[in-house]
Enzyme design. Sequence first.
Site, PDB file in Angstrom:
ATOM      1  N   CYS A   1      21.715  54.568  68.641  1.00 45.18           N
ATOM      2  CA  CYS A   1      22.783  54.571  67.664  1.00 45.18           C
ATOM      3  C   CYS A   1      23.090  55.988  67.234  1.00 45.18           C
ATOM      4  CB  CYS A   1      22.361  53.742  66.444  1.00 45.18           C
ATOM      5  SG  CYS A   1      21.776  52.084  66.848  1.00 45.18           S
TER       6      CYS A   1
ATOM      7  N   LEU B   1      18.609  54.836  87.006  1.00 47.30           N
ATOM      8  CA  LEU B   1      19.356  55.916  87.649  1.00 47.30           C
ATOM      9  C   LEU B   1      18.568  56.362  88.882  1.00 47.30           C
ATOM     10  CD1 LEU B   1      20.155  58.010  84.449  1.00 47.30           C
ATOM     11  CD2 LEU B   1      21.580  56.255  85.504  1.00 47.30           C
TER      12      LEU B   1
ATOM     13  N   VAL C   1      24.980  58.768  91.924  1.00 48.73           N
ATOM     14  CA  VAL C   1      26.217  59.536  91.982  1.00 48.73           C
ATOM     15  C   VAL C   1      26.282  60.282  93.312  1.00 48.73           C
ATOM     16  CG1 VAL C   1      25.277  61.642  90.940  1.00 48.73           C
ATOM     17  CG2 VAL C   1      27.713  61.123  90.691  1.00 48.73           C
TER      18      VAL C   1
ATOM     19  N   SER D   1      15.607  56.492  83.416  1.00 48.13           N
ATOM     20  CA  SER D   1      15.847  57.735  84.143  1.00 48.13           C
ATOM     21  C   SER D   1      14.535  58.389  84.565  1.00 48.13           C
ATOM     22  CB  SER D   1      16.643  58.693  83.247  1.00 48.13           C
ATOM     23  OG  SER D   1      16.645  60.006  83.763  1.00 48.13           O
TER      24      SER D   1
END
Length: 609
Positions: free
Chosen positions: A2, A257, A287, A373
């Site tokens: 948050c 990832l 990516v 990650s």
Amino acid sequence: MCGIAGWVAFDADLTTQRDIAEAMTETMACRGPDDSGTWVRPHVALGHRRLAIIDLPGGRQPMVAGPAAMVYSGEAYNFTELRRELEGKGHKFRTDSDTEVVLHGYLEWGESLVDRLNGMYAFAVWDTRSEKLVLIRDRLGVKPLYYYPTPDGVLFGSEPKAILANPAVRRVVDLDGLRELVAFAQTPKWALWKGMYEVEPGTIVTVDRSGVRSRTYWRLEARPHTDSLETTIDNVRSLMTDIVHRQLVADVPRCVLLSGGLDSSAVTGLAAEHLAAQGEQIRTFSVDFVGREETFKADEARDTPDTPFIRDVVDMVHPQHKFVTLDASVLTDPELRRKVIRARDMPIGFGEMDTSLYLLFQAIREESTVALSGESADEVFGGYRWFHDPEVVQTDNFPWLVYQSAMSGDRSAIMCPHLREPLDIATYMADQYATSVAAVDHLDSDDSFERRMRTISYLHLTRFVRMMLDRKDRVSMAVGLEVRVPFCDHRLVEYVYNAPWSMKFFDGREKSLLRAATSHVVPQSVQQRLKASYPSTQDPSYNAELQQQAKEVLADRDHPALALIDWDWLTPVIERDPADIPSHVRRGIDRILDLYHWFDMYRPEIELP
């Protein structure tokens, strides 16, 4: 995950300033797209933007229990155990959220709650019993938190933009602010803006009528390591397994990832193994750039493209995998650059390594809310190439600035000549390095080599990793994605930090301990792969577009950013062959473009002597 913000003013009535508190909170809507709340009393205002991860209907904030109110960002991975302990002490819970557990933990144990927490967190508690604000940040600094002392209290927020939204704050950047932008040393407490500070990792900041104080509750300490190599590998395996399992807990879709390197592949393998036992299939994302595999050329940071290794992991683990493939023309969009600058609040100049990360996270957010990650494994296990370069190891400077890369070289070259002398980056860097080294705790039994490698590990875990974690957090939260970092679990960090370097390099390869501990979930090709940095486009058209945008900057002669830039450096650069621009020069152009847009967006007042 948050965004939090707040304001304490002992000489004012903040019930008449609710609109300002709400404006501060609203700056972080991207961090918390699911809900918003403010809690205002005469001398305190707390604001919260929520990204719902655990107990979606029950975890609304600010949260109040008895004499305390809290705004909280992050995750406590051991909240289930803490809840049982608190229930045994008579605490009653209304929700299933970890937020309520942390708040009750404060009521039971006060500030010593931090000694029990396992997770990534930054939170603020207003204790009405003593009219005291308590700001607490996790041990490694995974979650950001900033504060700005005022004459009668303090302003705070997850990001500087929340504090800057208060009209009492002047947007001033002085020489020290500029020095850090150039130096890349992550000076403790540095926050770019004059008068603003970062709550340091492992630190508690308290604010009451007597002022602002801070104390460190956790730091890296040297301890004897008595386990054998076999036991050490087993313990790393056990820790990694437990950490990944804990960090998969969420009431929303999760993913990993996957870069095709050892770190992310290990997390992917452990996560897939755990979820498969529950009948679930892990999701993974990578990516890539158009044509990169076919046209790849080895450089100082990468010997091989990622894609073949990613395929090997996919073939072994069988996740739901998705490549996010980007074109160079998309990466140079000025509006995308501005989004990244807005996310980071500063002109850091990572170029397409940030814009591609933003686009990757944006694509992931369409399908998942939580991503694990492999970030920080290189700092923990000694994976960067410069750990293994004898000349770099023995140099009295930060290793990442000595090793030949896009980060090294004369980073002040782009600054105008009249600034270089007052900036005096060489002296600044020498002072920062000396301060860092002086803080390292050693064992009497350490020989000179062990002391040196411990020092280098310490520099990475207290300086370099904080820059990487800030990048990851700010860019991911800009699209409302929570990224968890298993390698930052403090139990793993403490254990591996104290393992002797001979164990971390026992097979003659970087990250030997991690390689051995996770060999059962990682394909052979990845186990043998050399460290490769986050991917970067090698398309000359990217350079050409940067040059064109830099020409437009030079043409805007009255722009305030040009007062900081060395025109004589930039002018010949924009005329070079795009295919003949070294990585460090490209980074220089990116930094200039970032400065240009940052001035437009933030209108800083530069304070020079």
